[in-house]
Motif scaffolding. Structure first.
Motif, short mmCIF file in Angstrom:
data_model
loop_
_atom_site.label_atom_id
_atom_site.label_comp_id
_atom_site.label_asym_id
_atom_site.label_seq_id
_atom_site.Cartn_x
_atom_site.Cartn_y
_atom_site.Cartn_z
N GLY A 97 0.80 -1.22 0.00
CA GLY A 97 0.00 0.00 0.00
C GLY A 97 0.84 1.27 0.00
O GLY A 97 0.30 2.37 0.21
N LEU A 98 2.14 1.14 -0.25
CA LEU A 98 2.97 2.35 -0.35
C LEU A 98 2.66 3.08 -1.65
O LEU A 98 2.31 2.45 -2.66
CB LEU A 98 4.46 1.98 -0.31
CG LEU A 98 4.95 1.37 1.00
CD1 LEU A 98 6.39 0.88 0.85
CD2 LEU A 98 4.86 2.38 2.14
N GLU A 99 2.80 4.40 -1.63
CA GLU A 99 2.49 5.19 -2.83
C GLU A 99 3.70 5.93 -3.37
O GLU A 99 3.69 6.39 -4.51
CB GLU A 99 1.36 6.18 -2.53
CG GLU A 99 0.05 5.43 -2.33
CD GLU A 99 -1.13 6.31 -1.99
OE1 GLU A 99 -1.00 7.55 -2.02
OE2 GLU A 99 -2.19 5.74 -1.70
N LYS A 100 4.75 6.06 -2.53
CA LYS A 100 5.95 6.79 -2.97
C LYS A 100 7.18 6.03 -2.49
O LYS A 100 7.19 5.52 -1.37
CB LYS A 100 6.00 8.18 -2.33
CG LYS A 100 4.96 9.14 -2.84
CD LYS A 100 5.04 10.47 -2.10
CE LYS A 100 4.31 10.39 -0.79
NZ LYS A 100 4.23 11.58 0.00
N LEU A 101 8.19 6.00 -3.34
CA LEU A 101 9.47 5.40 -2.95
C LEU A 101 10.56 6.43 -3.16
O LEU A 101 10.57 7.11 -4.19
CB LEU A 101 9.79 4.20 -3.84
CG LEU A 101 9.01 2.92 -3.59
CD1 LEU A 101 9.49 1.85 -4.56
CD2 LEU A 101 9.20 2.44 -2.16
N PHE A 102 11.49 6.52 -2.23
CA PHE A 102 12.65 7.37 -2.47
C PHE A 102 13.91 6.53 -2.31
O PHE A 102 13.88 5.40 -1.81
CB PHE A 102 12.68 8.58 -1.52
CG PHE A 102 13.14 8.25 -0.14
CD1 PHE A 102 12.27 7.76 0.80
CD2 PHE A 102 14.48 8.41 0.22
CE1 PHE A 102 12.70 7.43 2.08
CE2 PHE A 102 14.93 8.09 1.48
CZ PHE A 102 14.02 7.59 2.42
N THR A 103 15.00 7.09 -2.77
CA THR A 103 16.30 6.48 -2.55
C THR A 103 17.33 7.57 -2.39
O THR A 103 17.14 8.70 -2.85
CB THR A 103 16.66 5.51 -3.71
OG1 THR A 103 17.76 4.71 -3.31
CG2 THR A 103 16.99 6.24 -5.00
N LEU A 104 18.40 7.25 -1.70
CA LEU A 104 19.56 8.15 -1.59
C LEU A 104 20.68 7.40 -2.30
O LEU A 104 21.05 6.31 -1.89
CB LEU A 104 19.91 8.40 -0.12
CG LEU A 104 18.83 9.16 0.66
CD1 LEU A 104 19.08 9.08 2.15
CD2 LEU A 104 18.80 10.62 0.23
N THR A 105 21.19 7.97 -3.38
CA THR A 105 22.04 7.17 -4.25
C THR A 105 23.24 7.93 -4.82
O THR A 105 23.19 9.16 -4.98
CB THR A 105 21.20 6.59 -5.42
OG1 THR A 105 22.02 5.72 -6.20
CG2 THR A 105 20.62 7.68 -6.31
N LEU A 106 24.25 7.17 -5.17
CA LEU A 106 25.39 7.71 -5.92
C LEU A 106 25.25 7.38 -7.41
O LEU A 106 26.15 7.66 -8.19
CB LEU A 106 26.70 7.09 -5.39
CG LEU A 106 27.02 7.37 -3.93
CD1 LEU A 106 28.29 6.63 -3.51
CD2 LEU A 106 27.20 8.87 -3.70
N GLU A 107 24.14 6.73 -7.78
CA GLU A 107 23.90 6.34 -9.18
C GLU A 107 22.59 6.94 -9.69
O GLU A 107 21.67 6.22 -10.10
CB GLU A 107 23.85 4.80 -9.29
CG GLU A 107 25.13 4.09 -8.95
CD GLU A 107 26.21 4.26 -10.01
OE1 GLU A 107 25.92 4.83 -11.08
OE2 GLU A 107 27.34 3.82 -9.77
N PRO A 108 22.49 8.30 -9.69
CA PRO A 108 21.21 8.90 -10.10
C PRO A 108 20.81 8.56 -11.53
O PRO A 108 19.62 8.42 -11.82
CB PRO A 108 21.46 10.41 -9.92
CG PRO A 108 22.92 10.57 -9.83
CD PRO A 108 23.48 9.30 -9.27
#
Ligand SMILES: CC(C)(COP(=O)(O)OP(=O)(O)OC[C@H]1O[C@@H](n2cnc3c(N)ncnc32)[C@H](O)[C@@H]1OP(=O)(O)O)[C@@H](O)C(=O)NCCC(=O)NCCS
Length: 150
Positions: A97-108
């Motif tokens: 039921g999640l609607e948004k995912l984020f990530t913190l990345t060195l590979e944008p």
């Protein structure tokens, strides 16, 4: 190649994959005990009985989740495993039921190809930063914040 939920027997292999890139400063270290506690968050890519990739989905709060600990064995780069692992986590996220995912990345650039867009890290909720408090890079973080609406 099979994308499946991780089992406890996969943890040593996942830990090996992540540690190799963490030693090169390409991603964050995770302790093996943290990984056992978090085994339900991981999906893995299995090829001929060998673990060749991993990715984790963490539920943050409300409808927001985080993609973490994405790694593919270097012999398998460029074969679609990274994308398949992110998609595996996205499927799980939708089921939860999640609607948004984020990530913190060195590979944008990789995440852009997977539908994520760059956001100002200040737009992410405070709870996101609980892991940062334990991170050795907290004062000179070079990771890019990115988000994808599911
Ligand atoms: C980043 C990583 C997961 C990509 O895995 P991969 O299996 O090689 O990626 P895929 O084959 O699924 O690539 C999907 C698409 O992204 C592109 N892509 C892959 N890596 C990329 C990169 N580093 N920069 C830009 N584009 C990239 C591919 O060309 C492909 O594009 P296409 O659809 O136009 O053909 C892998 O390089 C890796 O494990 N790196 C080391 C650990 C790491 O940096 N993890 C990220 C956490 S910060």
């Amino acid at each position: 190649m099979k994308i499946r939920d991780a089992k406890v027997g996969d943890i040593e292999a996942i830990h090996g994959l992540i540690s190799e890139y963490a030693e090169q400063d390409r991603m964050l270290f995770r302790s093996i005990s943290d990984m056992y506690e978090d085994v339900r968050s991981f999906v893995v890519a299995e090829m001929e009985g060998k673990i060749v990739g991993c990715c984790a989905l963490k539920v943050i709060w409300g409808d927001l989740g985080e993609i973490q600990s994405l790694a593919v064995a270097k012999e398998y780069f460029g074969k679609g495993l990274g994308r398949a692992l992110v998609q595996g986590c996205m499927e799980r996220a939708r089921e939860l039921g999640l609607e948004k995912l984020f990530t913190l990345t060195l590979e944008p650039a990789f995440f852009e190809k997977n539908g994520f867009v760059k956001v100002d890290r200040g737009t992410l909720p405070m709870k996101v930063w609980s892991d940062c408090a334990r991170c050795p890079k907290q004062d000179q973080c070079d990771e890019v914040a990115m988000i994808r609406i599911l």
